[in-house]
Design an enzyme around this catalytic site. Sequence first.
Site, PDB file in Angstrom:
ATOM      1  N   TYR A 284       0.820  -1.210   0.000  1.00 15.85           N
ATOM      2  CA  TYR A 284       0.000   0.000   0.000  1.00 15.85           C
ATOM      3  C   TYR A 284       0.857   1.264   0.000  1.00 15.85           C
ATOM      4  O   TYR A 284       0.328   2.372  -0.155  1.00 15.85           O
ATOM      5  CB  TYR A 284      -0.925   0.032   1.230  1.00 15.85           C
ATOM      6  CG  TYR A 284      -1.853  -1.148   1.361  1.00 15.85           C
ATOM      7  CD1 TYR A 284      -2.122  -2.001   0.295  1.00 15.85           C
ATOM      8  CD2 TYR A 284      -2.475  -1.417   2.590  1.00 15.85           C
ATOM      9  CE1 TYR A 284      -2.970  -3.090   0.440  1.00 15.85           C
ATOM     10  CE2 TYR A 284      -3.333  -2.503   2.739  1.00 15.85           C
ATOM     11  CZ  TYR A 284      -3.566  -3.338   1.661  1.00 15.85           C
ATOM     12  OH  TYR A 284      -4.403  -4.408   1.813  1.00 15.85           O
TER      13      TYR A 284
ATOM     14  N   ILE B 123     -12.544  -5.538   7.474  1.00 18.06           N
ATOM     15  CA  ILE B 123     -11.647  -4.372   7.498  1.00 18.06           C
ATOM     16  C   ILE B 123     -12.149  -3.306   6.533  1.00 18.06           C
ATOM     17  O   ILE B 123     -11.478  -2.958   5.552  1.00 18.06           O
ATOM     18  CB  ILE B 123     -10.192  -4.775   7.173  1.00 18.06           C
ATOM     19  CG1 ILE B 123     -10.128  -5.694   5.945  1.00 18.06           C
ATOM     20  CG2 ILE B 123      -9.538  -5.448   8.372  1.00 18.06           C
ATOM     21  CD1 ILE B 123      -8.709  -5.925   5.433  1.00 18.06           C
TER      22      ILE B 123
ATOM     23  N   LYS C 255     -12.751   0.119   4.765  1.00 22.51           N
ATOM     24  CA  LYS C 255     -11.875   1.282   4.664  1.00 22.51           C
ATOM     25  C   LYS C 255     -12.717   2.543   4.534  1.00 22.51           C
ATOM     26  O   LYS C 255     -13.671   2.582   3.762  1.00 22.51           O
ATOM     27  CB  LYS C 255     -10.971   1.144   3.443  1.00 22.51           C
ATOM     28  CG  LYS C 255     -10.210   2.417   3.088  1.00 22.51           C
ATOM     29  CD  LYS C 255      -9.950   2.470   1.608  1.00 22.51           C
ATOM     30  CE  LYS C 255      -9.637   3.891   1.181  1.00 22.51           C
ATOM     31  NZ  LYS C 255      -9.441   4.002  -0.275  1.00 22.51           N
ATOM     32  N   SER C 256     -12.380   3.561   5.290  1.00 22.35           N
ATOM     33  CA  SER C 256     -12.945   4.884   5.072  1.00 22.35           C
ATOM     34  C   SER C 256     -11.974   5.932   5.569  1.00 22.35           C
ATOM     35  O   SER C 256     -11.356   5.765   6.624  1.00 22.35           O
ATOM     36  CB  SER C 256     -14.291   5.060   5.786  1.00 22.35           C
ATOM     37  OG  SER C 256     -14.785   6.376   5.540  1.00 22.35           O
ATOM     38  N   VAL C 257     -11.848   7.001   4.812  1.00 23.00           N
ATOM     39  CA  VAL C 257     -10.996   8.118   5.227  1.00 23.00           C
ATOM     40  C   VAL C 257     -11.808   9.182   5.965  1.00 23.00           C
ATOM     41  O   VAL C 257     -11.254  10.170   6.414  1.00 23.00           O
ATOM     42  CB  VAL C 257     -10.273   8.753   4.013  1.00 23.00           C
ATOM     43  CG1 VAL C 257      -9.408   7.710   3.309  1.00 23.00           C
ATOM     44  CG2 VAL C 257     -11.270   9.365   3.040  1.00 23.00           C
TER      45      VAL C 257
ATOM     46  N   ARG D  89     -17.967   8.075   8.599  1.00 18.13           N
ATOM     47  CA  ARG D  89     -18.158   6.712   8.102  1.00 18.13           C
ATOM     48  C   ARG D  89     -17.367   5.715   8.926  1.00 18.13           C
ATOM     49  O   ARG D  89     -17.795   4.576   9.117  1.00 18.13           O
ATOM     50  CB  ARG D  89     -17.756   6.627   6.620  1.00 18.13           C
ATOM     51  CG  ARG D  89     -18.741   7.360   5.715  1.00 18.13           C
ATOM     52  CD  ARG D  89     -18.702   6.802   4.312  1.00 18.13           C
ATOM     53  NE  ARG D  89     -19.530   7.628   3.424  1.00 18.13           N
ATOM     54  CZ  ARG D  89     -19.053   8.499   2.553  1.00 18.13           C
ATOM     55  NH1 ARG D  89     -17.757   8.689   2.459  1.00 18.13           N
ATOM     56  NH2 ARG D  89     -19.862   9.191   1.776  1.00 18.13           N
TER      57      ARG D  89
ATOM     58  N   ASN E 138     -19.165   2.535  10.585  1.00 21.84           N
ATOM     59  CA  ASN E 138     -18.753   1.165  10.322  1.00 21.84           C
ATOM     60  C   ASN E 138     -18.459   0.369  11.594  1.00 21.84           C
ATOM     61  O   ASN E 138     -18.368  -0.861  11.553  1.00 21.84           O
ATOM     62  CB  ASN E 138     -17.518   1.157   9.418  1.00 21.84           C
ATOM     63  CG  ASN E 138     -17.832   1.599   7.999  1.00 21.84           C
ATOM     64  OD1 ASN E 138     -18.978   1.620   7.582  1.00 21.84           O
ATOM     65  ND2 ASN E 138     -16.799   1.970   7.259  1.00 21.84           N
TER      66      ASN E 138
END
Length: 293
Positions: free
Chosen positions: A62, A246, A248-250, A254, A258
């Site tokens: 990543y 897992i 993903k959110s930035v 959110r 989650n």
Amino acid sequence: MTMSAEETVGSVTKIPDITLSDGNKIPQIGLGMLRIDDDEVTDVVKSGLEVGYRHIDAAAGYNNEPGVGRALTETGFNTGEQRKTLWVTTKLKDSEQGYDNALKAFDRQINDLRLDYIDMYMLHWPTPFNWRSGETWKALVKLRDEGRVRTLGVCNFLPEHLERLHQETGEWPTINQIELHPTWQQREVVDFCREHGIAVEAYSPIARGADLDAGDGTIARIAQAHGISPAQAILRWHIENGTIIIPKSVHTVRQRENLDLFGFSLNPAEHAEIDALDGPTRAGHDPMTFTYA
């Protein structure tokens, strides 16, 4: 594998743990780090830790491990008592497989993450066309024996890859992280893992958003019945299946949403409706042909 009861401490929800075959306990919900730039990921991790995530899913591929390490250092989660509350996963690049290469790569990764140990180190893809998982696994075992890694896992392994790894090393991984969502349920892989005590961890748990509209409105209808978002409906389905997720959110809102999966449950008919959405199309890559170099 067993799941502990969820509880709330102050305003932060304590996420249930999944107990792995080696006795280690991993929080059932983690925060994914895929496709986040290194300069952005520091704030994303800080936000996640603030709202209650205690499981960070990173990877060399990543290209943002240094940014994750900065966040852990700046928040104090890289050492001491706070470190004990946190689960950090990272993964080996496929191009760095092999015994010596893996050991060298790990030294770089643990330094970038600014940690004394990694909770889980994983093979990212099986690369059956250039199979080196057996010799690479032996390097991971060395790291585990030295206490630098707590548990070992794999990603994207199909039953034939798991069997080959077992034949060559005598071990099963504790976790297999795979693409898994309502329209791509990989039931053969999931069943094999469960038969061999391997916990299943889902990445792309909502198919990168594509499954929010799955089933001609099925997800939206279930969500509306509970006063929740379509994403929460899907994530709750995973939770009820005992799957580690897992998402993903930035975005902080959110990220918090989650985690908010424990104030409701799907009824058996709703759960079955989501089960019935299984289909033939993956959102990601084919483990038989893909490499994450």
